[in-house]
Each structure stands twice: as structure tokens, then as C-alpha cells.
Design a protein around this motif. Structure first.
Motif, mmCIF file in Angstrom:
data_model
loop_
_atom_site.group_PDB
_atom_site.id
_atom_site.type_symbol
_atom_site.label_atom_id
_atom_site.label_comp_id
_atom_site.label_asym_id
_atom_site.label_seq_id
_atom_site.Cartn_x
_atom_site.Cartn_y
_atom_site.Cartn_z
ATOM 1 N N GLU A 39 -73.053 11.266 -18.383
ATOM 2 C CA GLU A 39 -72.003 10.935 -19.342
ATOM 3 C C GLU A 39 -70.606 11.019 -18.737
ATOM 4 O OE1 GLU A 39 -72.492 13.470 -22.658
ATOM 5 O OE2 GLU A 39 -74.336 12.516 -23.385
ATOM 6 N N ALA A 40 -70.420 11.858 -17.665
ATOM 7 C CA ALA A 40 -69.078 12.029 -17.063
ATOM 8 C C ALA A 40 -68.864 11.124 -15.863
ATOM 9 C CB ALA A 40 -68.877 13.487 -16.638
ATOM 10 N N GLY A 41 -69.802 10.208 -15.566
ATOM 11 C CA GLY A 41 -69.638 9.327 -14.404
ATOM 12 C C GLY A 41 -68.387 8.475 -14.509
ATOM 13 N N ASP A 42 -68.190 7.818 -15.631
ATOM 14 C CA ASP A 42 -67.010 6.985 -15.824
ATOM 15 C C ASP A 42 -65.739 7.813 -15.827
ATOM 16 O OD1 ASP A 42 -68.711 4.851 -15.985
ATOM 17 O OD2 ASP A 42 -68.773 4.852 -18.191
ATOM 18 N N LEU A 43 -65.832 9.025 -16.388
ATOM 19 C CA LEU A 43 -64.649 9.887 -16.433
ATOM 20 C C LEU A 43 -64.234 10.324 -15.033
ATOM 21 C CD1 LEU A 43 -62.619 11.336 -18.249
ATOM 22 C CD2 LEU A 43 -64.200 13.265 -18.357
ATOM 23 N N ASN A 44 -65.212 10.686 -14.200
ATOM 24 C CA ASN A 44 -64.890 11.077 -12.819
ATOM 25 C C ASN A 44 -64.300 9.906 -12.045
ATOM 26 O OD1 ASN A 44 -65.842 13.683 -13.244
ATOM 27 N ND2 ASN A 44 -67.923 13.169 -12.611
ATOM 28 N N GLN A 45 -64.837 8.725 -12.289
ATOM 29 C CA GLN A 45 -64.288 7.551 -11.623
ATOM 30 C C GLN A 45 -62.852 7.300 -12.063
ATOM 31 O OE1 GLN A 45 -66.642 4.071 -12.222
ATOM 32 N NE2 GLN A 45 -65.430 2.796 -10.830
ATOM 33 N N MET A 46 -62.589 7.531 -13.350
ATOM 34 C CA MET A 46 -61.228 7.364 -13.842
ATOM 35 C C MET A 46 -60.280 8.365 -13.189
ATOM 36 S SD MET A 46 -59.680 7.863 -17.650
ATOM 37 C CE MET A 46 -59.750 9.625 -17.400
ATOM 38 N N VAL A 47 -60.732 9.602 -13.012
ATOM 39 C CA VAL A 47 -59.898 10.625 -12.368
ATOM 40 C C VAL A 47 -59.580 10.215 -10.937
ATOM 41 C CG1 VAL A 47 -59.826 13.015 -11.579
ATOM 42 C CG2 VAL A 47 -60.752 12.476 -13.835
ATOM 43 N N ALA A 48 -60.609 9.682 -10.232
ATOM 44 C CA ALA A 48 -60.382 9.250 -8.853
ATOM 45 C C ALA A 48 -59.399 8.087 -8.793
ATOM 46 C CB ALA A 48 -61.712 8.863 -8.207
ATOM 47 N N VAL A 49 -59.529 7.157 -9.732
ATOM 48 C CA VAL A 49 -58.624 6.006 -9.756
ATOM 49 C C VAL A 49 -57.193 6.452 -10.043
ATOM 50 C CG1 VAL A 49 -58.058 3.899 -11.023
ATOM 51 C CG2 VAL A 49 -60.413 4.348 -10.349
ATOM 52 N N VAL A 50 -57.052 7.387 -10.989
ATOM 53 C CA VAL A 50 -55.708 7.880 -11.322
ATOM 54 C C VAL A 50 -55.073 8.569 -10.116
ATOM 55 C CG1 VAL A 50 -54.459 9.554 -12.739
ATOM 56 C CG2 VAL A 50 -56.150 8.047 -13.783
ATOM 57 N N ARG A 51 -55.846 9.398 -9.432
ATOM 58 C CA ARG A 51 -55.313 10.087 -8.256
ATOM 59 C C ARG A 51 -54.929 9.103 -7.161
ATOM 60 N NH1 ARG A 51 -58.770 14.944 -6.122
ATOM 61 N NH2 ARG A 51 -56.925 14.976 -4.765
ATOM 62 N N GLN A 52 -55.778 8.091 -6.942
ATOM 63 C CA GLN A 52 -55.474 7.115 -5.907
ATOM 64 C C GLN A 52 -54.240 6.300 -6.267
ATOM 65 O OE1 GLN A 52 -58.699 4.475 -5.042
ATOM 66 N NE2 GLN A 52 -57.584 3.362 -3.445
ATOM 67 N N ALA A 53 -54.150 5.881 -7.530
ATOM 68 C CA ALA A 53 -52.980 5.114 -7.953
ATOM 69 C C ALA A 53 -51.707 5.936 -7.844
ATOM 70 C CB ALA A 53 -53.179 4.625 -9.389
ATOM 71 N N ALA A 54 -51.788 7.213 -8.226
ATOM 72 C CA ALA A 54 -50.602 8.081 -8.105
ATOM 73 C C ALA A 54 -50.233 8.298 -6.654
ATOM 74 C CB ALA A 54 -50.882 9.415 -8.792
ATOM 75 N N GLY A 55 -51.240 8.459 -5.777
ATOM 76 C CA GLY A 55 -50.950 8.644 -4.362
ATOM 77 C C GLY A 55 -50.338 7.412 -3.738
ATOM 78 N N ASP A 56 -50.865 6.220 -4.088
ATOM 79 C CA ASP A 56 -50.287 4.986 -3.547
ATOM 80 C C ASP A 56 -48.854 4.790 -4.018
ATOM 81 O OD1 ASP A 56 -52.713 4.553 -2.350
ATOM 82 O OD2 ASP A 56 -53.445 3.145 -3.880
ATOM 83 N N LEU A 57 -48.613 5.034 -5.282
ATOM 84 C CA LEU A 57 -47.247 4.886 -5.800
ATOM 85 C C LEU A 57 -46.315 5.926 -5.198
ATOM 86 C CD1 LEU A 57 -45.312 3.447 -7.658
ATOM 87 C CD2 LEU A 57 -46.048 4.926 -9.529
ATOM 88 N N GLN A 58 -46.838 7.118 -4.925
ATOM 89 C CA GLN A 58 -46.013 8.149 -4.289
ATOM 90 C C GLN A 58 -45.613 7.725 -2.884
ATOM 91 O OE1 GLN A 58 -48.029 11.852 -3.654
ATOM 92 N NE2 GLN A 58 -46.147 13.003 -3.257
ATOM 93 N N ALA A 59 -46.543 7.086 -2.144
ATOM 94 C CA ALA A 59 -46.215 6.615 -0.799
ATOM 95 C C ALA A 59 -45.160 5.515 -0.844
ATOM 96 C CB ALA A 59 -47.480 6.111 -0.105
#
Length: 451
Positions: free
Chosen positions: A98-118
Motif C-alpha cells: 500500500e505504501a509503494g506509491d507513497l515511497n515513490q512520491m517521497v523519492a520524486v519530491v526529494r529529487q525535484a527539490a534537490g534538482d531545483l536546489q542545484a
């Protein structure tokens, strides 16, 4: 028993003095007493042992009585543990599914925040919104599930960056001058490409903020920046230079050496080349002006051939022909040739020197190249090839002296060609007029002279 008697006899034999004879009856009585004492001690020990054995048996029965319910309890707990373990495993599998999509969302959010931070780390937009750096760092480093507010904040920052890319805005921000001083100034930002304060181009440094470039671009860029900074809203379209690399070209501009720095890279040989070039140009300019003046007087003299003037070569040649007379054509020819030859060195003055300087300048450039390469190889010998900056000085000298030698030689060659052409033109006029003078003299003398 025999061993006890033997030991007692040995002890009595040692204790009794050698002079006294042992008494058998007393010895027997002592042996009997020792035997009785030993029996009493053994009896006491047996009694205590039996008492302890009974106590231990009682304690063993009590322990076994207590162990039985504990074992039953242990069995129950083990069964419950196994049951709970199975339930936990099933719940974990369900949670993972049930948390597969949620974990993927967390990873996407972190990656998007990291890219925007760079991107925001060296973006001029961050100079206008400096608080977003800490917000992006917090989102990129968080391992927890983002809240709705954090997701909205990330969406807002992404939208802010996209919107700011196409805007030209004004804002006030502290600007660091090249001397290190900081003061509040009005800044005009053209998208994420350039930012100016007045006619000064700025760059954004993470942790420092906006800083004025140590070397500003030329070619009218500063004038356009000043015009854009002074323009008010609704004043129309204004031309402006931008850096499509978002600051990389401007950073290279700061590192690019100027003309004075280029000249200094040439070293001592470069200084000699510059002196030679300046001397050659001064000499060529002086001789060129002189030839222009002489040519102008010669052309004026051509209009007044019958009235020779001593202020020009042609006038002096004509005057020498008149002084020789017309009765002796041979003497006239010698006089005219002598006058022409006397004028030629003055017309060709400084041309050999200019030609020599034009030939020496590239040779000096080659000398500077050799000296620079020697310095480069010495740096390689001392420091190796790990740091290219250690070799940059010698290579710069080698290249700059070659360039300086060619820059000096090419104008001097052109100057020599122009001076030679002008002097040949004047000399040709002198030869033509001297030939005409001899021809007229020969006609007047009736054809008896030399043509």
C-alpha cells in the motif's frame, strides 16, 4: 583404620622423646579416644548430610512444582509470539504494497527539490528570493513523508523559477563591490541571464549574494545596462546584452587578461619588441610626412619648370642643369646625374632602418618564444605536470612575444612599402625631368650633345 593407627603411632613416636620408652596401655587408650572422636565426627557429618539431602529434595519438589506453570506459560507465550510474528509479517507486506506509491512520491519530491536546489544555488532569481535556499535544502534532506503544505511549497518554488525566467524585474538587494564593501542598490534582473545595478554587471555567488564583476564587459554593453536601469515602466523596448550560459561567460570575462596584462606576459623581450615597434612607427611617420611634403612641392615645381626653386629636389636638379650651361651637353649630363644622385639618399632616408626593424621584430618574438618554453620546461622539471598554472607563465610569454613580434613587423613592412613607393615616384619624376632637360639641351646645341 590401619592407616589411622599407623599415623598416630608415627606421631607419638615423634612426640615422645627418644630417652622415654612408650607405655603400651596409654598408647592404646589414646588410640581408642582418637577412634571415638573420629566416629563422632563422621556421625555428625552423616546427620548433617541427611538433613541437607532432605532439604534439597524438598526444594527440588517445590522448584518442579513452580516450573510446571512457568513451562505452560512459556508455551502459551511462544505460541502467541509466533502468531504475532505471522501477523506482523502479513501487515508489513500489506504496508509495503500500500505504501509503494507513497515511497515513490517521497523519492520524486526529494529529487525535484534537490534538482531545483542545484539550479537555484547559482541563479540570479535567488538573489531576489534568498529565503528559498533554506526551504529547498530542508525538502531535499527530509526522509519523512512530505505534508500537503510542503508539497504546495515545492510547487510554488518551481512555478516561481519558471515565471521569473521570463520576467524583467527591479528589486533592492545588497551588492558587494570589487573592493569588498557592501551596500544596498537597485538591481535590474533580466530573467536568469544578467543582473545590473546602473551600468555595473553583477554575478550571484552562493553564500555571498550579488557581487559586481571585477572586469566589466565592453562593446557598449555598459551603456545598454545604464539605459535599461534608468528606463521606467512603460518606456518601450530597450536593447540589452544577456549571458545565455547564466553567468559562465561573465565569469570567463573576469579571468580574461586585459591589454596591459597581455603586454606584461611578454616579459623583457616583449618590452624590447614594443620599443622597436614604436621607434619604427615614429620613424616611418616622420619619413612619410616628409615625403608627402616633398611630393607636394615637386608637383608645384612641375607647374613652374622655368623657375626652379631650391625648396624641393626637382627645383635643385633643374637649377643644377641651368648652372651647367647648354654649350657642353656632356658636362650638363654629369651635373644633372650628380644632382639626382644627391637627392636620392634624402628621399630613401630611414627606409633601410624600417626594413631592418621589420625583420628584427619577428626574430625577437621567436627569441621570446624560446625563452618562454625554457621557463615552461624548468617549471615542469621542478613541479611536474600536475598543475598547469605553474606552466602558464612560460607558455604565455612564448605565445605573446610571437604575437607581439608579428604585430610590430606587419605594420612596419606596410610602412616600408608605402615609403618606398612614394620615394620611387619622386625619383621617377626627377629622372624624367632630368632626361627632358638633357633632350632640350641637345636640341638647342644642334644635336651635338648627348641625349
Amino acid at each position: 583404620m590401619k592407616r589411622v593407627v599407623t599415623v598416630l603411632l608415627a606421631a607419638l613416636a615423634v612426640a615422645v622423646p627418644a630417652q622415654a620408652a612408650p607405655d603400651p596401655e596409654s598408647l592404646l587408650r589414646e588410640l581408642r579416644q582418637a577412634q571415638q572422636q573420629s566416629q563422632e565426627i563422621n556421625s555428625e557429618r552423616e546427620r548433617r548430610f541427611l538433613e541437607n539431602k532432605q532439604e534439597q529434595a524438598r526444594m527440588l519438589r517445590e522448584a518442579r512444582a513452580e516450573l510446571a506453570p512457568v513451562e505452560r506459560r512459556t508455551g502459551e507465550l511462544r505460541a502467541r509470539y509466533d502468531s504475532l510474528r505471522e501477523d506482523l509479517k502479513a501487515l508489513e507486506e500489506k504496508l509495503s504494497e500500500e505504501a509503494g506509491d507513497l515511497n515513490q512520491m517521497v523519492a520524486v519530491v526529494r529529487q525535484a527539490a534537490g534538482d531545483l536546489q542545484a539550479v537555484a544555488g547559482d541563479s540570479l532569481v535567488t538573489a531576489q528570493y534568498p529565503e528559498r535556499e533554506s526551504e529547498l535544502a530542508s525538502l531535499a534532506a527530509s526522509d519523512s513523508v512530505p505534508t500537503t503544505g510542503e508539497l504546495e511549497e515545492l510547487w510554488y518554488l518551481l512555478q516561481q523559477e519558471m515565471t521569473a525566467t521570463g520576467n524583467v524585474v527591479r528589486f533592492h538587494a545588497p551588492v558587494v563591490s570589487p573592493d569588498g564593501s557592501r551596500r544596498e542598490r537597485e538591481v535590474v534582473r533580466v530573467g536568469p541571464f544578467v543582473a545590473v545595478a546602473g551600468d555595473t554587471f553583477l554575478q550571484y555567488l552562493p553564500g555571498t549574494g550579488l557581487k559586481a564583476l571585477a572586469r566589466q564587459p565592453g562593446g557598449g554593453a555598459r551603456e545598454m545596462a545604464a539605459e535599461l536601469s534608468a528606463a521606467g515602466p512603460g518606456t518601450g523596448v530597450h536593447p540589452m546584452v544577456i549571458d545565455p550560459t547564466r553567468g559562465s561567460v561573465l565569469e570567463l570575462l573576469v579571468q580574461r587578461p586585459g591589454v596591459i596584462e597581455r603586454i606584461r606576459q611578454g616579459g623583457g623581450v616583449g618590452a624590447v619588441i614594443i620599443v622597436i615597434g614604436l621607434a619604427g612607427l615614429v620613424i616611418a611617420l616622420w619619413q612619410g610626412l616628409r615625403l608627402v611634403s616633398v611630393g607636394r612641392r615637386v608637383r608645384r615645381q612641375l607647374k613652374q619648370v622655368d623657375r626652379p626653386s631650391p625648396d624641393n629636389p626637382l627645383g635643385r636638379v633643374l637649377a643644377a642643369g641651368r648652372e651647367a650651361g647648354v654649350d657642353d651637353p656632356e658636362s650638363l649630363e654629369l651635373k644633372v646625374d650628380e644632382a639626382v644622385m644627391r637627392e636620392v639618399p634624402g628621399l630613401q632616408r630611414a627606409q633601410p632602418l624600417i626594413k631592418l626593424l621589420a625583420a628584427v621584430a619577428p626574430l625577437l618574438g621567436l627569441l621570446g618564444t624560446v625563452v618562454g618554453m625554457i621557463a615552461t620546461f624548468q617549471a615542469i622539471t621542478l613541479f611536474g605536470t600536475g598543475d598547469p598554472k605553474m606552466m602558464a607563465g612560460g607558455i604565455s610569454q612564448a605565445l605573446m612575444t610571437t604575437v607581439m613580434g608579428l604585430i610590430v613587423a606587419i605594420p612596419l613592412l606596410f610602412a616600408h612599402s608605402v615609403l618606398a613607393a612614394r620615394s620611387r615616384a619622386v625619383i621617377q619624376v626627377l629622372e624624367e625631368q632630368s632626361s627632358g632637360l638633357l633632350a632640350r639641351a641637345a636640341e638647342r646645341s644642334g644635336g651635338g650633345g648627348h641625349a
